[in-house]
Design an enzyme around this catalytic site. Structure first.
Site, PDB file in Angstrom:
ATOM      1  N   HIS A  72       0.844  -1.203  -0.106  1.00  0.00           N
ATOM      2  CA  HIS A  72       0.137  -0.020   0.039  1.00  0.00           C
ATOM      3  C   HIS A  72       0.982   1.306  -0.033  1.00  0.00           C
ATOM      4  CE1 HIS A  72      -3.703   2.175   1.278  1.00  0.00           C
ATOM      5  NE2 HIS A  72      -2.609   3.199   1.765  1.00  0.00           N
ATOM      6  N   GLU A  73       1.792   1.399   0.915  1.00  0.00           N
ATOM      7  CA  GLU A  73       2.679   2.468   0.941  1.00  0.00           C
ATOM      8  C   GLU A  73       3.547   2.759  -0.162  1.00  0.00           C
ATOM      9  OE1 GLU A  73       2.104   4.787   2.965  1.00  0.00           O
ATOM     10  OE2 GLU A  73       0.483   3.503   4.466  1.00  0.00           O
TER      11      GLU A  73
ATOM     12  N   HIS B 181       3.560   6.568  -7.007  1.00  0.00           N
ATOM     13  CA  HIS B 181       2.785   7.766  -7.633  1.00  0.00           C
ATOM     14  C   HIS B 181       3.614   8.878  -7.684  1.00  0.00           C
ATOM     15  CE1 HIS B 181      -1.467   9.924  -7.479  1.00  0.00           C
ATOM     16  NE2 HIS B 181      -0.866   9.996  -8.831  1.00  0.00           N
TER      17      HIS B 181
ATOM     18  N   HIS C  69       1.730   4.661  -2.773  1.00  0.00           N
ATOM     19  CA  HIS C  69       1.980   5.995  -2.864  1.00  0.00           C
ATOM     20  C   HIS C  69       3.314   6.741  -3.051  1.00  0.00           C
ATOM     21  CE1 HIS C  69      -1.728   6.968  -0.726  1.00  0.00           C
ATOM     22  NE2 HIS C  69      -1.499   6.240   0.292  1.00  0.00           N
TER      23      HIS C  69
END
Length: 695
Positions: free
Chosen positions: A497-498, A504, A501
């Site tokens: 998940h991290e 991105h 980010h």
């Protein structure tokens, strides 16, 4: 780059990693993040002062420039100013969350507060506001590109939140006062939500329960290990025992193991009650938000808050959530039937834990044997396939990092062999660092303009790495892993998940920092990270993490996916309903409780009709009107995954498509345009009711 076995050792074996650092680290005169100034807390303050001076100098230029080019350069200059501010504020946010040295943390807090004072001055600078208004009105004549137009609108919205658009000073003062009250009360609401629900000073905190009832309904091993202190009261009245309603561990044990439904219902209710003041605080907070919206000529807080979001308006939020209830309720009902097994009556909220532990079929789920090194090795391999990247773990001198267990990773584009960014991985549990998984953008990716290049090349102390006139992103990922050789599937999901980010931020390339990477509309920001979670649950990816070529692995079944989604939908609907109110009387304490109970009855899946639990729901402040974000991004992520990656999670063509049509833009392009290209459906560009229904 490293072999898979070396990556595993670098993350699993602390001794191997220490030797790797010792042998290869170059001892240079650098500080934190290779910044020559930040070798001490005082150095951090010098760094802040240097960038504050840069900001003040830029502000002076913007104020004084009367030339023909002033309006054309305005947004670029404001963005430069913002970039310098963020280099300090984002660094300090990371330091105060993760640094083990209290002096560094105190200094970061002091700088954070001082920099915010300067930001408040900027947010109420009427010259900047008037200039920006003029620039945006003349954007076509000035030939602003799409990125400058989007950033200009973002900045204008920020100014408007400070009430600068108001000509009436009385209304403007009211706006600023209400905004301040909301901020203060919201923080109190979040903090006090963790307080015990019952007042220890009176008898409300005590529950008298029949000892015989307790003994009869609990398994012997559970009863014998209950942490109950035999008080004098017990000897005077051996039939009853006094339990503290704030003792959540004890209550949870009874709720989970007691065969007595009445006992389960009581313990569940006590655990889910809010502190008495919480509902009062929330009522006041919601009324203040309604007043703020009314000052801005909006009928409710939803219509004020959702204007520039991906979702568009509150009607679309309602449409999305009601459709999702219809979609997920049948599956959730089936999951309850599996859970109930031999229970013929309706499954209530207080039955869930009890039935779950009793159901042998559900408890025979194999536990995955995972280790951090295998997860990181597979993650680097996956991302290299998808986005043509190379991950190289680099040694660090002690001064460059804040903790010796942090791993530094340089990321390269394999097509050009040029560096794309730096990743610092602070993955291990440590006292006095934030326990919440997080992603910090210490600097963003952006193309540097001429003025900035001069600045940065002159300044050898900048926390900024330049490659081909691009400011490279520096990202920190934080998690709390206790043992690298034994991590849970949940830990793996969190890391993926991290990293979503981080990708991105790494893959976006914009000329302005205000729309770089994760700086996009709030209800789009979780999409890349939730998408990465789906990779983490793909059987092919999991098989590689666990057993290399052995794909015949029993993977754990996720039993309550629909129930979990219904729970998130209920929370989103509650957030929507509370902020949809147009009259303050509808936000009185009793009305809020009624709204909550009515919603629970309407959805009718594990309904709560007895507590005021929502007083513990701190996201009502942080997300106000936007809690649907998690669900919206999850639904879009699932749709993207099914289209691009479900057959082959390592598909480089699909990875390039996602990068070129969505990730590289950050927030510099309409999210609906990005999604229209990803799904090859031009109808989505409108972002209207049809687009919501398609999603």
């Amino acid at each position: 780059s490293h072999s898979s076995s070396e990556i595993k050792k670098l993350f699993n074996d602390s001794t191997y990693f220490k030797n790797f650092n010792k042998k290869n680290a170059v001892s240079t005169d650098v500080g934190l993040f290779s910044n020559k100034l930040i070798t001490s807390p005082e150095g951090l303050y010098k760094f802040y002062k240097l960038y504050l001076y840069k900001c003040q100098h830029l502000l002076k230029i913007i104020h004084q420039d009367q030339s023909n080019k002033a309006d054309t350069l305005f947004i670029q200059r404001i963005d430069n100013l913002s970039n310098n501010l963020c280099k300090v504020i984002d660094l300090c946010e990371m330091v105060r969350s993760l640094h083990p040295n209290e002096q560094y943390v105190n200094m970061a807090n002091q700088i954070y507060d001082e920099m915010f004072e300067f930001m408040n001055i900027l947010n109420t600078d009427i010259i900047l506001y008037n200039n920006l208004n003029r620039v945006m009105k003349n954007k076509d004549r000035l030939n602003l590109d799409e990125e400058e137009t989007i950033v200009g609108q973002i900045l204008l919205d920020d100014f408007n939140k400070s009430g600068l658009f108001m000509n009436d000073d009385k209304i403007k003062d009211q706006f600023i006062t209400i905004s301040s009250q909301i901020s203060q009360l919201g923080q109190e609401f979040v903090i006090s939500g963790q307080e015990p629900p019952f007042d220890e000073q009176n008898n409300d905190s005590i529950w008298e329960v029949s000892l015989e009832q307790l003994k009869k309904s609990l398994p012997e091993t559970v009863y014998d290990n209950l942490p109950m202190k035999k008080t004098n009261y017990l000897f005077k009245n051996p039939d009853k025992i006094k339990l503290n309603k704030n003792n959540f561990f004890l209550l949870y044990q009874i709720n989970k193991y007691s065969s007595n439904e009445e006992l389960r219902k009581k313990t569940w209710a006590y655990m889910n009650m809010s502190n008495g003041d919480q509902i009062s605080k929330l009522s006041t907070l919601l009324k203040l938000r309604l007043r703020l919206a009314n000052l801005l000529n909006e009928k409710n807080f939803n219509s004020y808050q959702l204007k520039n979001k991906l979702i568009g308006n509150s009607d679309n939020v309602k449409l999305l959530l009601t459709n999702l209830v219809k979609d997920f309720k049948p599956e959730a009902t089936k999951e309850l039937a599996v859970l109930a097994d031999d229970k013929t009556s309706k499954v209530n909220a207080w039955d869930k834990e009890y039935l779950q532990q009793k159901n042998l079929k559900l408890n025979c789920v194999p536990q995955l044997k995972l280790n951090l090194g295998s997860v990181m090795s597979e993650l680097f391999y996956l991302l290299s396939k998808l986005y043509s990247l190379k991950f190289v773990v680099k040694p660090m001198s002690a001064k460059e990092t804040w903790c010796e267990s942090v791993r530094k990773v340089e990321i390269y584009d394999t097509k050009t062999d040029k560096i794309k960014g730096l990743l610092y991985l602070d993955l291990f549990h440590r006292d006095y660092k934030t326990p919440n998984a997080s992603h910090f953008t210490v600097t963003t990716s952006k193309k540097l303009n001429d003025q900035e290049i001069v600045y940065e090349k002159e300044d050898i102390n900048a926390t900024c790495i330049i490659s081909d006139n691009v400011q490279l992103p520096i990202i920190v990922i934080n998690t709390s892993i206790y043992d690298p050789n034994s991590i849970s599937k949940s830990d793996m999901d969190t890391i993926f998940h991290e990293m979503g980010h981080a990708m991105h931020s790494i893959l976006s390339l914009t000329k302005l920092q205000n729309c770089s990477g994760t700086r996009c509309v709030a209800d789009f920001v979780e999409l890349p990270s939730i998408l990465m979670e789906l990779f983490s649950s793909d059987p092919k990816v999991l098989a590689n993490v666990i057993g290399g070529e052995n794909t015949d692995i029993k993977l754990p079944k996720e039993n309550f996916k629909a129930l979990e989604m219904i729970q998130q939908i209920k929370l989103s609907l509650l957030d929507y309903k509370f902020h949809q109110a147009t009259k303050e009387s509808d936000l009185d304490e009793e009305k809020l409780i009624t709204t909550y109970h009515n919603l629970e009855k309407e959805v009718d899946i594990l309904p709560d009709t007895v507590t005021n639990w929502f007083g513990k729901f701190g996201h009502l402040f942080g997300y106000g009107s936007s809690y649907y974000t998690y669900i919206l991004d999850r639904i879009i992520a699932i749709k993207i995954y099914e289209k691009l990656f479900s057959k082959n999670p390592y598909n480089s063509v699909s990875g390039e498509l996602l990068k070129d049509n969505l990730l590289k833009y950050g927030g510099s392009r309409s999210p609906w345009e990005c999604l229209a290209d990803v799904f090859d459906n031009k109808e989505l560009i409108k972002g209207d009711k049809k687009a919501i229904e398609y999603i």
